[in-house]
Design a protein around this motif. Structure first.
Motif, PDB file in Angstrom:
ATOM      1  N   SER A 132       0.496  -1.431   0.049  1.00 20.12           N
ATOM      2  CA  SER A 132      -0.155   0.125  -0.374  1.00 20.12           C
ATOM      3  C   SER A 132       0.715   1.255   0.272  1.00 20.12           C
ATOM      4  CB  SER A 132      -0.791  -0.136   1.077  1.00 20.12           C
ATOM      5  OG  SER A 132      -1.889  -1.239   1.037  1.00 20.12           O
ATOM      6  N   THR A 133       0.745   1.542  -1.188  1.00 22.11           N
ATOM      7  CA  THR A 133       1.337   3.023  -0.961  1.00 22.11           C
ATOM      8  C   THR A 133       0.848   4.437  -0.551  1.00 22.11           C
ATOM      9  OG1 THR A 133       3.151   1.853  -3.074  1.00 22.11           O
ATOM     10  CG2 THR A 133       3.005   4.365  -2.856  1.00 22.11           C
ATOM     11  N   ILE A 134       1.392   5.218   0.118  1.00 19.17           N
ATOM     12  CA  ILE A 134       0.384   6.489   0.791  1.00 19.17           C
ATOM     13  C   ILE A 134       2.228   7.571  -0.664  1.00 19.17           C
ATOM     14  CG2 ILE A 134       0.338   8.375   2.047  1.00 19.17           C
ATOM     15  CD1 ILE A 134       0.522   5.596   4.369  1.00 19.17           C
ATOM     16  N   GLU A 135       0.827   8.650  -1.422  1.00 24.37           N
ATOM     17  CA  GLU A 135       1.082   9.204  -2.182  1.00 24.37           C
ATOM     18  C   GLU A 135       0.750  10.867  -1.409  1.00 24.37           C
ATOM     19  OE1 GLU A 135      -0.366   8.769  -6.368  1.00 24.37           O
ATOM     20  OE2 GLU A 135       0.704   7.323  -6.195  1.00 24.37           O
ATOM     21  N   VAL A 136       1.746  11.622  -1.924  1.00 21.70           N
ATOM     22  CA  VAL A 136       2.531  13.065  -1.036  1.00 21.70           C
ATOM     23  C   VAL A 136       1.872  13.773  -2.232  1.00 21.70           C
ATOM     24  CG1 VAL A 136       2.534  14.437   0.737  1.00 21.70           C
ATOM     25  CG2 VAL A 136       2.288  12.429   1.237  1.00 21.70           C
ATOM     26  N   ILE A 137       1.688  15.148  -2.314  1.00 20.53           N
ATOM     27  CA  ILE A 137       1.370  16.230  -3.257  1.00 20.53           C
ATOM     28  C   ILE A 137       2.248  17.337  -2.775  1.00 20.53           C
ATOM     29  CG2 ILE A 137       0.974  17.714  -4.658  1.00 20.53           C
ATOM     30  CD1 ILE A 137       1.120  14.472  -5.732  1.00 20.53           C
ATOM     31  N   VAL A 138       3.115  17.964  -2.282  1.00 23.88           N
ATOM     32  CA  VAL A 138       3.459  19.030  -1.841  1.00 23.88           C
ATOM     33  C   VAL A 138       3.857  20.147  -2.465  1.00 23.88           C
ATOM     34  CG1 VAL A 138       5.973  19.667  -0.472  1.00 23.88           C
ATOM     35  CG2 VAL A 138       5.182  17.899  -0.741  1.00 23.88           C
ATOM     36  N   GLU A 139       2.555  20.959  -1.809  1.00 28.26           N
ATOM     37  CA  GLU A 139       2.536  22.751  -2.554  1.00 28.26           C
ATOM     38  C   GLU A 139       3.166  23.908  -0.971  1.00 28.26           C
ATOM     39  OE1 GLU A 139      -1.413  22.602  -3.668  1.00 28.26           O
ATOM     40  OE2 GLU A 139      -1.336  21.618  -4.933  1.00 28.26           O
ATOM     41  N   GLY A 140       2.413  24.808  -1.900  1.00 26.49           N
ATOM     42  CA  GLY A 140       3.567  26.043  -1.275  1.00 26.49           C
ATOM     43  C   GLY A 140       4.756  26.078  -1.170  1.00 26.49           C
ATOM     44  N   ASP A 141       5.263  26.726  -0.238  1.00 21.14           N
ATOM     45  CA  ASP A 141       6.524  27.171  -0.249  1.00 21.14           C
ATOM     46  C   ASP A 141       8.072  26.055  -0.394  1.00 21.14           C
ATOM     47  OD1 ASP A 141       8.972  28.631  -0.233  1.00 21.14           O
ATOM     48  OD2 ASP A 141       8.991  29.639   1.525  1.00 21.14           O
ATOM     49  N   THR A 142       8.009  25.696  -0.762  1.00 25.21           N
ATOM     50  CA  THR A 142       8.213  23.667  -1.679  1.00 25.21           C
ATOM     51  C   THR A 142      10.038  24.669  -1.891  1.00 25.21           C
ATOM     52  OG1 THR A 142       8.618  23.763  -3.411  1.00 25.21           O
ATOM     53  CG2 THR A 142       6.646  22.936  -2.043  1.00 25.21           C
ATOM     54  N   THR A 143      10.193  25.738  -2.366  1.00 23.43           N
ATOM     55  CA  THR A 143      12.027  26.016  -2.668  1.00 23.43           C
ATOM     56  C   THR A 143      12.799  25.607  -0.666  1.00 23.43           C
ATOM     57  OG1 THR A 143      11.811  28.372  -0.931  1.00 23.43           O
ATOM     58  CG2 THR A 143      11.399  27.534  -3.454  1.00 23.43           C
ATOM     59  N   ALA A 144      12.576  25.303  -0.096  1.00 21.95           N
ATOM     60  CA  ALA A 144      13.650  24.809   1.398  1.00 21.95           C
ATOM     61  C   ALA A 144      13.591  23.742   1.014  1.00 21.95           C
ATOM     62  CB  ALA A 144      13.861  25.854   2.268  1.00 21.95           C
TER      63      ALA A 144
ATOM     64  N   PHE B   1       8.692   2.895   7.143  1.00 18.30           N
ATOM     65  CA  PHE B   1       8.726   3.064   5.825  1.00 18.30           C
ATOM     66  C   PHE B   1       9.595   3.770   5.124  1.00 18.30           C
ATOM     67  CE2 PHE B   1       4.094   3.589   8.202  1.00 18.30           C
ATOM     68  CZ  PHE B   1       2.850   3.158   7.210  1.00 18.30           C
ATOM     69  N   LEU B   2       9.750   3.526   3.402  1.00 15.99           N
ATOM     70  CA  LEU B   2      10.937   4.041   2.814  1.00 15.99           C
ATOM     71  C   LEU B   2      10.016   5.017   1.661  1.00 15.99           C
ATOM     72  CD1 LEU B   2      13.103   0.785   1.887  1.00 15.99           C
ATOM     73  CD2 LEU B   2      12.653   2.894   3.891  1.00 15.99           C
ATOM     74  N   SER B   3      10.906   6.296   1.906  1.00 14.37           N
ATOM     75  CA  SER B   3      10.744   6.593   0.682  1.00 14.37           C
ATOM     76  C   SER B   3      10.839   7.524  -0.854  1.00 14.37           C
ATOM     77  CB  SER B   3      10.184   8.485   1.100  1.00 14.37           C
ATOM     78  OG  SER B   3      11.748   8.279   1.926  1.00 14.37           O
ATOM     79  N   TYR B   4      10.553   7.897  -1.592  1.00 15.94           N
ATOM     80  CA  TYR B   4      10.760   7.857  -2.866  1.00 15.94           C
ATOM     81  C   TYR B   4      10.015   9.304  -3.319  1.00 15.94           C
ATOM     82  CZ  TYR B   4       6.965   5.468  -4.905  1.00 15.94           C
ATOM     83  OH  TYR B   4       6.063   5.197  -5.907  1.00 15.94           O
ATOM     84  N   LYS B   5      10.726   9.887  -4.768  1.00 13.88           N
ATOM     85  CA  LYS B   5      10.593  11.529  -5.238  1.00 13.88           C
ATOM     86  C   LYS B   5      10.017  10.976  -6.319  1.00 13.88           C
ATOM     87  CE  LYS B   5      11.203  16.257  -5.358  1.00 13.88           C
ATOM     88  NZ  LYS B   5      12.365  17.340  -4.982  1.00 13.88           N
ATOM     89  N   PRO B   6       8.748   9.603  -7.179  1.00  7.48           N
ATOM     90  CA  PRO B   6       8.471   9.551  -8.486  1.00  7.48           C
ATOM     91  C   PRO B   6       8.519  10.889  -9.268  1.00  7.48           C
ATOM     92  CG  PRO B   6       6.281   9.525  -6.675  1.00  7.48           C
ATOM     93  CD  PRO B   6       7.742   9.964  -5.961  1.00  7.48           C
ATOM     94  N   SER B   7       8.135  12.314  -8.781  1.00  3.05           N
ATOM     95  CA  SER B   7       8.055  13.572  -9.991  1.00  3.05           C
ATOM     96  C   SER B   7       8.144  14.838  -8.870  1.00  3.05           C
ATOM     97  CB  SER B   7       6.975  13.330 -10.704  1.00  3.05           C
ATOM     98  OG  SER B   7       5.795  13.444  -9.699  1.00  3.05           O
ATOM     99  N   VAL B   8       8.293  15.830  -9.606  1.00  2.59           N
ATOM    100  CA  VAL B   8       8.615  16.913  -8.746  1.00  2.59           C
ATOM    101  C   VAL B   8       7.281  17.484  -7.640  1.00  2.59           C
ATOM    102  CG1 VAL B   8       8.714  19.617  -9.495  1.00  2.59           C
ATOM    103  CG2 VAL B   8      10.263  18.572 -10.336  1.00  2.59           C
ATOM    104  N   GLY B   9       7.612  17.172  -6.362  1.00  4.56           N
ATOM    105  CA  GLY B   9       6.629  18.139  -5.752  1.00  4.56           C
ATOM    106  C   GLY B   9       5.701  16.841  -5.230  1.00  4.56           C
ATOM    107  N   LYS B  10       5.898  15.550  -5.533  1.00  2.00           N
ATOM    108  CA  LYS B  10       5.582  14.431  -5.553  1.00  2.00           C
ATOM    109  C   LYS B  10       5.989  13.589  -4.525  1.00  2.00           C
ATOM    110  CE  LYS B  10       2.119  11.354  -7.371  1.00  2.00           C
ATOM    111  NZ  LYS B  10       1.366  10.738  -8.779  1.00  2.00           N
ATOM    112  N   TRP B  11       6.307  12.809  -3.696  1.00  2.00           N
ATOM    113  CA  TRP B  11       6.297  12.325  -2.330  1.00  2.00           C
ATOM    114  C   TRP B  11       5.905  10.773  -3.149  1.00  2.00           C
ATOM    115  CZ3 TRP B  11      11.281  13.201  -0.664  1.00  2.00           C
ATOM    116  CH2 TRP B  11      12.248  13.343  -0.999  1.00  2.00           C
ATOM    117  N   ALA B  12       6.241   9.157  -2.506  1.00  7.64           N
ATOM    118  CA  ALA B  12       5.373   8.160  -2.419  1.00  7.64           C
ATOM    119  C   ALA B  12       6.543   7.556  -1.025  1.00  7.64           C
ATOM    120  CB  ALA B  12       5.644   6.922  -3.559  1.00  7.64           C
ATOM    121  N   PHE B  13       4.993   6.446  -0.502  1.00  7.34           N
ATOM    122  CA  PHE B  13       6.478   6.369   1.048  1.00  7.34           C
ATOM    123  C   PHE B  13       4.894   4.925   1.264  1.00  7.34           C
ATOM    124  CE2 PHE B  13       5.423  10.344   1.796  1.00  7.34           C
ATOM    125  CZ  PHE B  13       7.050  11.176   2.257  1.00  7.34           C
ATOM    126  N   TYR B  14       6.038   3.393   1.331  1.00  5.56           N
ATOM    127  CA  TYR B  14       6.211   2.451   1.825  1.00  5.56           C
ATOM    128  C   TYR B  14       6.060   1.599   2.320  1.00  5.56           C
ATOM    129  CZ  TYR B  14      10.010   1.144  -1.351  1.00  5.56           C
ATOM    130  OH  TYR B  14      11.262   1.251  -1.532  1.00  5.56           O
TER     131      TYR B  14
END
Length: 174
Positions: free
Chosen positions: A34-46, A103-116
């Protein structure tokens, strides 16, 4: 005549054993991740990393393969009689080591993280805390989310994968 009674006896015995053996469904041994996907928005520069925490602990980035070592074929591999190669005795390239995290995480694309899930444990938590981390590991922003899991096929007697909607993590300015 004896043959007829023998067959009848076997039929009665099988009929008696059938309910005891159960007529359940034979399910294949399939493990679902089961993968949990997270979209990161807002002030993401840092934001350097997004971390997910549960009661079991916090996530860690999945290991990445390091650069392949320079391998001299004659030292590391032995030719096989029917073609191909086999690792030479004593020569080994260590496998990647996995962090001790639930859980382990990876970044499939810009602004998106996935956890499994990294190992056995609760791969479908009810509540998580997301953290946006800077390069130095300091917490830039934090957000708590309750998760609702849904079976993809609720009528499958053998079980099926479960999913939760994507989470939008709003990183606030500091």
């Amino acid at each position: 005549m004896k043959t007829g009674r023998g067959i009848l006896g076997i039929a009665v015995l099988l009929g008696a054993m059938l309910p005891a053996s159960g007529c359940g469904t034979a399910c294949p041994a399939i493990g679902y991740v089961s993968t949990i996907e997270v979209i990161v928005e807002g002030d993401t520069t840092a934001v350097h990393e997004v971390q997910m925490c549960t009661d079991e602990g916090c996530s860690a980035p999945e290991p990445t393969a390091g650069p392949a070592p320079s391998v001299i074929v004659s030292d590391q591999w032995v030719p096989l009689p029917n073609g191909g190669f086999s690792p030479a005795p004593g020569a080994s390239i260590p496998p990647p080591t996995y962090p001790d995290a639930p859980f382990l995480s990876y970044k499939p694309s810009v602004g998106k993280w996935a956890f499994y899930p990294a190992a056995t444990g609760n791969g479908t938590p009810d509540r998580i805390t997301l953290r946006a981390l800077a390069d130095d590991g300091s917490v830039l922003s934090e957000q708590v989310n309750d998760l609702e899991w849904t079976k993809e096929d609720p009528f499958n007697p053998c079980g099926s994968p479960v999913t939760t909607p994507q989470i939008v993590f709003i990183v606030r300015e500091r």
